[in-house]
Scaffold this motif. Structure first.
Motif, PDB file in Angstrom:
ATOM      1  N   THR A 257      -8.565   6.196  32.169  1.00 35.74           N
ATOM      2  CA  THR A 257      -9.522   6.868  31.285  1.00 35.74           C
ATOM      3  C   THR A 257      -8.772   7.445  30.274  1.00 35.74           C
ATOM      4  N   HIS A 262      -4.735   6.589  36.501  1.00 38.82           N
ATOM      5  CA  HIS A 262      -4.971   7.328  37.689  1.00 38.82           C
ATOM      6  C   HIS A 262      -4.573   6.144  38.746  1.00 38.82           C
ATOM      7  N   ASP A 276      -2.183  11.600  38.622  1.00 38.02           N
ATOM      8  CA  ASP A 276      -2.861  11.220  37.244  1.00 38.02           C
ATOM      9  C   ASP A 276      -1.559  11.344  36.407  1.00 38.02           C
ATOM     10  N   ALA A 302     -12.457   1.623  35.848  1.00 33.35           N
ATOM     11  CA  ALA A 302     -13.045   2.680  35.159  1.00 33.35           C
ATOM     12  C   ALA A 302     -14.091   2.212  34.229  1.00 33.35           C
ATOM     13  N   GLY A 304     -16.035   4.273  31.090  1.00 25.75           N
ATOM     14  CA  GLY A 304     -15.977   5.559  30.461  1.00 25.75           C
ATOM     15  C   GLY A 304     -15.210   6.333  31.146  1.00 25.75           C
ATOM     16  N   ASP A 305     -15.597   7.885  31.418  1.00 25.29           N
ATOM     17  CA  ASP A 305     -14.731   8.718  31.924  1.00 25.29           C
ATOM     18  C   ASP A 305     -14.704   8.694  33.395  1.00 25.29           C
ATOM     19  N   THR A 306     -15.325   7.649  34.064  1.00 29.09           N
ATOM     20  CA  THR A 306     -15.413   7.552  35.508  1.00 29.09           C
ATOM     21  C   THR A 306     -14.780   6.395  36.103  1.00 29.09           C
ATOM     22  N   VAL A 307     -13.766   6.994  37.056  1.00 30.83           N
ATOM     23  CA  VAL A 307     -12.876   5.772  37.977  1.00 30.83           C
ATOM     24  C   VAL A 307     -14.134   5.609  39.199  1.00 30.83           C
ATOM     25  N   ASN A 324     -15.589  11.637  38.087  1.00 28.59           N
ATOM     26  CA  ASN A 324     -15.631  11.873  36.698  1.00 28.59           C
ATOM     27  C   ASN A 324     -14.547  12.634  36.177  1.00 28.59           C
ATOM     28  N   TYR A 325     -13.671  12.199  35.532  1.00 25.99           N
ATOM     29  CA  TYR A 325     -12.543  12.828  35.014  1.00 25.99           C
ATOM     30  C   TYR A 325     -12.694  13.736  33.884  1.00 25.99           C
TER      31      TYR A 325
END
Length: 521
Positions: A257, A262, A276, A302, A304-307, A324-325
């Protein structure tokens, strides 16, 4: 979409990964994963070394060159480095059956050497013992269709620990299990029953038993010869062939992300840890354990901001959890449709994660999609092919490039253009003896990384705009067990676990181009 020219046919690579020198050597025999399953006799009680029948059986197998054996299981007893087994002292048939799902999922054997029933008979549970053993056999085949099960009967001269067993009780049990063989084989199952040797009891002038149940080393040697004869016959019948060895070391998965990697790894006891790495700051935050256990395969992608993390557990079921990072929020684990899965990999196009699974019973690859924009889930469907042991995926633009290692260690690829809704179909990519694989895409190029049977590490790059590969290159590194890779701008962050249980990272900057050195995480 251009289809890449296969490495071997383009003469860009010697036929065997990694070098021309290795191609000149005869191929290594396949490794057959053998699980000795049972009670204290499988464990080796009464053997001076603790090796039971396993040690003399290994000596017999070493005299032939068609295949080698890797004993597998959660227990260790006996000399040498290959002492794994599932011999559980005092266990009844039902106690073995209660745990066999987990043992089979973790060890993934090709062959089970089964010896059970002595404790049931000795403890006065003769009634229904053959029915319970039949249920255990059926459970093994339900867990791993296609497996070979060789059952050796209870020693017909066993008097029992308290001299209460009769020859009639032993014969009745053994006869029932002998009659099971044609029934199982009519159903297409690879089941063999062999009679146990009539060992001289502990009171004989030249005893082959140490007490009323357990052989001594001479008795175990006779049991080994009995199992060996059945192994050879079943191998000659084509019931099992084995494959490349399964690497030992933490399973890995990774996703990006922004400019943060990650990394996830599965520990020896099936738990998940995460670490991370912020490549802008040049810092890692250290390993932390995540909820979840009994994991045997793991993938991360991933959007967006979510893995989105996908885990297969020992029972072959598929689960997912999301982090959601941007907010730091984790979702709970939840089931996804699908069962009897051996391994999982994933890749994203847009807001959709493309999932690819290998089925446990036949190695067939399947795919399904999860659109995180709409929440829609598609049904699983087959991709064609079988006997796949590992899949990895990488994306260029709207195309997912899928790479498969088959059980013979060979490498194949298939490309799915999700804009056009079409797949090219499987074709050989060249190379052999592959045991671990990772892939990452930068622009129109996929960077492929392979660990081979000798524990070494190699890379190759496929330019999908020109349809050409640059050939395999041997890279520094050894003892490679598992690989993961994530693209970051023009670079790829590569992660490797080694057979000593450690996890390492290396960066390849394809814009410069330049490779960094390995460092321990």
């Amino acid at each position: 979409m251009k289809r890449l020219i296969a490495l071997a046919s383009a003469c860009l690579l010697a036929p065997a990964v990694p070098t021309a020198a290795s191609a000149a050597t005869a191929p290594a025999p396949h490794v057959v994963r053998v699980m000795p399953l049972g009670d204290s006799i499988t464990w080796g009680v009464g053997s001076a070394t603790g090796g039971g029948y396993r040690q003399p059986l290994a000596d017999l197998i070493a005299q032939q060159s068609a295949y080698t054996v890797d004993f597998v299981g959660s227990m260790r007893n006996g000399p040498g480095s290959d002492a794994e087994n599932e011999g559980h002292s005092g266990y009844s048939i039902d106690q073995v059956r209660a745990s066999v799902d987990r043992w089979l999922a973790m060890a993934r054997p090709d062959v089970v050497l089964l010896h059970v029933g002595a404790n049931d008979l000795d403890h006065g549970s003769q009634a229904g013992a053959a029915d319970r053993a039949t249920a255990l056999v059926d459970r093994i085949f339900a867990d791993r269709p296609g497996i070979t099960v060789i059952m050796q009967g209870v020693v017909p001269t066993s008097p029992g620990l308290n001299n209460q067993l009769t020859s009639g009780q032993l014969a009745q049990y053994n006869d029932r299990m002998r009659q099971l063989a044609p029934v199982e084989q009519q159903q297409g199952r690879h089941f063999t029953f062999v009679d146990g040797p009539a060992l001289a009891t502990a009171g004989a002038s030249v005893p082959e038993m140490v007490d009323g149940l357990h052989p001594n080393d001479s008795g175990y040697a006779r049991m080994a010869r009995t199992f060996y004869g059945a192994l050879q016959a079943d191998y000659s019948s084509g019931w099992f062939s084995g494959g490349a060895p399964i690497p030992q070391g933490p399973l890995l998965a990774s996703a990006m992300t922004g400019h943060t990697a990650h990394l996830y790894r599965v520990t020896a006891d099936g738990h998940i840890e995460t670490n991370d790495g912020n490549y802008d700051a040049g810092a890692w935050n250290g390993w932390q354990q995540l909820p979840g256990s009994l994991v045997v395969s793991l993938s991360a992608t991933a959007v967006g901001d979510t893995v989105h993390l996908y885990a297969v557990t020992q029972d072959g079921l598929l689960h997912t959890a999301d982090k959601n990072y941007a907010t730091g929020a984790w979702s709970d684990w939840r089931y996804l449709p699908g069962s009897r899965i051996e391994s999982i990999t994933s890749a994203a196009t847009g807001t959709t994660v493309r999932l690819f699974a290998v089925l446990r019973e036949n190695g067939v690859p399947r795919t399904a999609d999860q659109d995180y924009g709409t929440g829609a889930w598609t049904d699983w469907h087959d991709l064609g092919g079988s006997q796949v042991s590992q899949l990895v995926a990488a994306t260029t633009r709207n195309t997912v490039h899928l790479y498969a290692v088959t059980q013979d260690g060979l490498l194949h690829t298939d490309d799915g253009d999700y804009g056009a809704g079409s797949w090219t179909g499987w074709h050989d990519l060249g190379g052999s003896l592959v045991t671990s694989l990772a892939a990452a895409g930068t622009n129109d190029t996929v960077h492929l990384y392979a660990g081979t049977q000798d524990g070494l590490f190699h890379s190759a790059d496929g330019d999908y705009s020109t349809g050409r590969w640059n050939g395999w290159t041997s890279r520094p590194g050894s003892l490679v067990a598992h690989l993961a890779a994530s693209a970051d701008r023009d670079a790829v962050h590569l992660f490797a676990s080694t057979t000593d249980g450690l996890t390492h990272s290396q960066d390849a900057d394809y814009g410069r181009p330049a490779w960094g050195g390995w460092y321990n995480l």
